[in-house]
Design a protein around this motif. Structure first.
Motif, short mmCIF file in Angstrom:
data_model
loop_
_atom_site.label_atom_id
_atom_site.label_comp_id
_atom_site.label_asym_id
_atom_site.label_seq_id
_atom_site.Cartn_x
_atom_site.Cartn_y
_atom_site.Cartn_z
N LEU A 52 0.92 -1.17 0.07
CA LEU A 52 -0.05 0.01 0.06
C LEU A 52 0.78 1.22 -0.05
N PRO A 53 0.83 2.24 -0.87
CA PRO A 53 -0.23 2.00 -2.06
C PRO A 53 0.55 1.25 -3.07
N SER A 54 -0.37 0.89 -4.17
CA SER A 54 0.26 0.11 -5.50
C SER A 54 -0.96 0.10 -6.50
N LEU A 55 -0.42 -0.28 -7.57
CA LEU A 55 -1.54 -0.40 -8.77
C LEU A 55 -1.59 -1.61 -9.07
N VAL A 56 -2.96 -2.09 -9.45
CA VAL A 56 -3.21 -3.32 -9.99
C VAL A 56 -4.08 -3.20 -11.32
N GLU A 57 -4.14 -4.15 -12.13
CA GLU A 57 -4.92 -4.33 -13.13
C GLU A 57 -6.06 -5.10 -13.13
N VAL A 58 -7.09 -4.87 -13.35
CA VAL A 58 -8.31 -5.75 -13.10
C VAL A 58 -9.08 -5.82 -14.14
N THR A 59 -9.31 -7.14 -14.41
CA THR A 59 -10.44 -7.45 -15.74
C THR A 59 -11.65 -8.14 -15.20
N ASN A 60 -12.83 -7.63 -15.73
CA ASN A 60 -14.03 -8.43 -15.73
C ASN A 60 -14.07 -9.42 -16.59
N ARG A 61 -14.03 -10.54 -15.95
CA ARG A 61 -13.98 -12.01 -16.77
C ARG A 61 -15.17 -11.99 -17.69
N ALA A 62 -16.49 -11.32 -17.28
CA ALA A 62 -17.61 -11.72 -17.91
C ALA A 62 -17.71 -10.63 -19.24
N ASN A 63 -17.17 -9.44 -19.18
CA ASN A 63 -17.22 -8.72 -20.28
C ASN A 63 -15.86 -8.06 -20.96
N GLY A 64 -14.95 -8.46 -20.39
CA GLY A 64 -13.52 -7.82 -20.69
C GLY A 64 -13.11 -6.49 -20.40
N ARG A 65 -13.83 -5.85 -19.68
CA ARG A 65 -13.50 -4.24 -19.49
C ARG A 65 -12.38 -4.48 -18.61
N ARG A 66 -11.46 -3.53 -18.62
CA ARG A 66 -10.37 -3.63 -17.63
C ARG A 66 -9.90 -2.29 -17.14
N VAL A 67 -9.47 -2.08 -15.83
CA VAL A 67 -8.85 -0.67 -15.38
C VAL A 67 -7.82 -0.88 -14.67
N ARG A 88 -13.05 -0.09 -22.34
CA ARG A 88 -14.56 -0.27 -22.16
C ARG A 88 -15.11 -1.12 -23.02
N ALA A 89 -14.52 -1.57 -24.22
CA ALA A 89 -15.56 -2.37 -25.35
C ALA A 89 -15.88 -3.83 -24.67
N GLU A 90 -17.17 -3.87 -25.07
CA GLU A 90 -17.70 -5.27 -24.67
C GLU A 90 -16.78 -6.30 -25.32
N THR A 91 -16.81 -7.57 -24.96
CA THR A 91 -16.27 -8.48 -25.62
C THR A 91 -16.99 -9.82 -25.10
N THR A 92 -17.05 -10.86 -26.15
CA THR A 92 -17.68 -11.97 -25.52
C THR A 92 -16.84 -13.17 -25.05
N PRO A 93 -17.06 -13.46 -23.72
CA PRO A 93 -15.96 -14.37 -23.09
C PRO A 93 -16.41 -15.83 -23.77
N ALA A 94 -15.31 -16.77 -23.50
CA ALA A 94 -15.41 -18.09 -23.91
C ALA A 94 -16.36 -18.80 -23.16
N ALA A 95 -17.33 -19.61 -23.82
CA ALA A 95 -18.36 -20.39 -23.21
C ALA A 95 -17.65 -21.12 -22.14
N ARG A 96 -18.23 -21.20 -21.12
CA ARG A 96 -17.47 -22.24 -19.96
C ARG A 96 -18.82 -22.41 -18.85
N PRO A 97 -18.94 -23.62 -18.38
CA PRO A 97 -19.93 -23.85 -17.49
C PRO A 97 -19.80 -23.05 -16.17
N THR A 98 -20.89 -22.73 -15.55
CA THR A 98 -20.70 -22.01 -14.29
C THR A 98 -21.58 -22.78 -13.16
N PRO A 99 -20.98 -23.64 -12.40
CA PRO A 99 -21.81 -24.44 -11.31
C PRO A 99 -22.24 -23.59 -10.56
N TYR A 100 -23.61 -24.40 -9.96
CA TYR A 100 -24.21 -23.43 -8.89
C TYR A 100 -23.66 -24.06 -7.53
N SER A 101 -23.49 -22.70 -6.83
CA SER A 101 -22.70 -23.04 -5.64
C SER A 101 -23.17 -21.89 -4.68
#
Length: 273
Positions: free
Chosen positions: A104-119, A174-187
């Motif tokens: 602390l403090p530091s920088l990280v790259e975060v990617t939303n795996r569902a839509n490809g957005r990164r910050v 910010r551009a939306e992307t289509t993630p690769a299809a993969r199963p999402t188990p109920y938990s």
């Protein structure tokens, strides 16, 4: 969230961070090239010491190869203006985050795996102290990543390097992307199930259970705004405990934090309409 500065002394080792021109990277999971940090902020004294929360020990460390996939949550108005672990004031409209063990403090790259957005985010606080979550986002960061109404989502977090003395956060993709299809188990209760059918804007899901009587007991514990909803998921009957409604995400997030404080650490913020 760890709202207090951790006491103690640590020598702040000043060294240069990754230096390159800002870029959008080549692919959905390609590392971003962060901006040049010519004057990195020193590590805040005391924040690299081991600490204990709810009986569990956390051991901060330099982690130059940190690259993890896990759940992200976000925090907003209930913490706005309060001191973070670095002593900075939390600004829910800034691109910041909390992490349990990174410098602390530091920088990280975060990617939303569902839509490809990164910050790129400035990490200036400790948390979230829920085992299934690896990072807590400011409201602005959650909005950039498309997680504001969802509340919790799967992200990839990469360590970038030391943060500048101020700022450092930026939206990189910010551009939306289509993630690769993969199963999402109920938990249950960490995996959200079909959206609430009511027209209200936001609800809190405390959990989903196979026993209706157990769900009713939990709803009774959570007060008059809690109710049990019968749903079907993967061909099974489930009973979801929901609390609400609230007209906006900030109010619902405050309620989610209250539900977490009652012992439901995987409570979700969900959209009901």
């Amino acid at each position: 969230m760890l709202a207090k500065m951790l006491k103690g002394a640590v020598v702040a080792a000043a060294f240069s961070t990754l230096a390159a021109c800002a870029s959008f990277g080549g692919g959905r999971d390609a590392p971003l090239r962060p901006p040049v940090v010519t004057d990195p902020a020193p590590i805040v004294s005391g924040t690299m010491r081991p600490y204990q929360i709810r009986g569990r020990w956390y051991r901060p460390a330099e982690q130059p190869h940190y690259d993890e996939v896990g759940q992200a949550s976000w925090y907003g108005s209930q913490h706005h203006g309060r001191p973070t672990s670095t002593g900075e004031r939390f600004d829910m409209n800034a691109l910041t985050a909390a992490h349990k063990t990174l410098p602390l403090p530091s920088l990280v790259e975060v990617t939303n795996r569902a839509n490809g957005r990164r910050v790129i985010l400035r990490v200036n606080d400790r948390g979230p102290f829920v085992d299934s979550r690896i990072i807590d986002l400011s409201r602005a960061a959650a909005e950039e990543l498309g997680l504001l109404s969802q509340g919790v989502g799967e992200v990839r977090v990469r360590y970038v390097g030391r943060a500048p003395r101020t700022g450092g956060g930026m939206a990189m993709q910010r551009a939306e992307t289509t993630p690769a299809a993969r199963p999402t188990p109920y938990s249950p209760p960490t995996t959200p199930i079909p959206a609430v059918s009511e027209a209200a804007t936001y609800w809190v899901q405390a959990g989903a259970f196979s026993d209706r009587r157990a769900a009713k007991r939990i709803a009774d514990r959570l007060g008059e705004r809690a109710s049990v909803q019968d749903i079907r998921s993967d061909g099974r009957s489930l009973f979801r405990v929901i609390v609400g409604p609230w007209p906006d995400a900030n109010a619902a997030e405050q309620a989610r934090q209250a539900v977490i404080a009652r012992g439901f650490g995987d409570a979700l913020l969900i959209s009901g309409g």
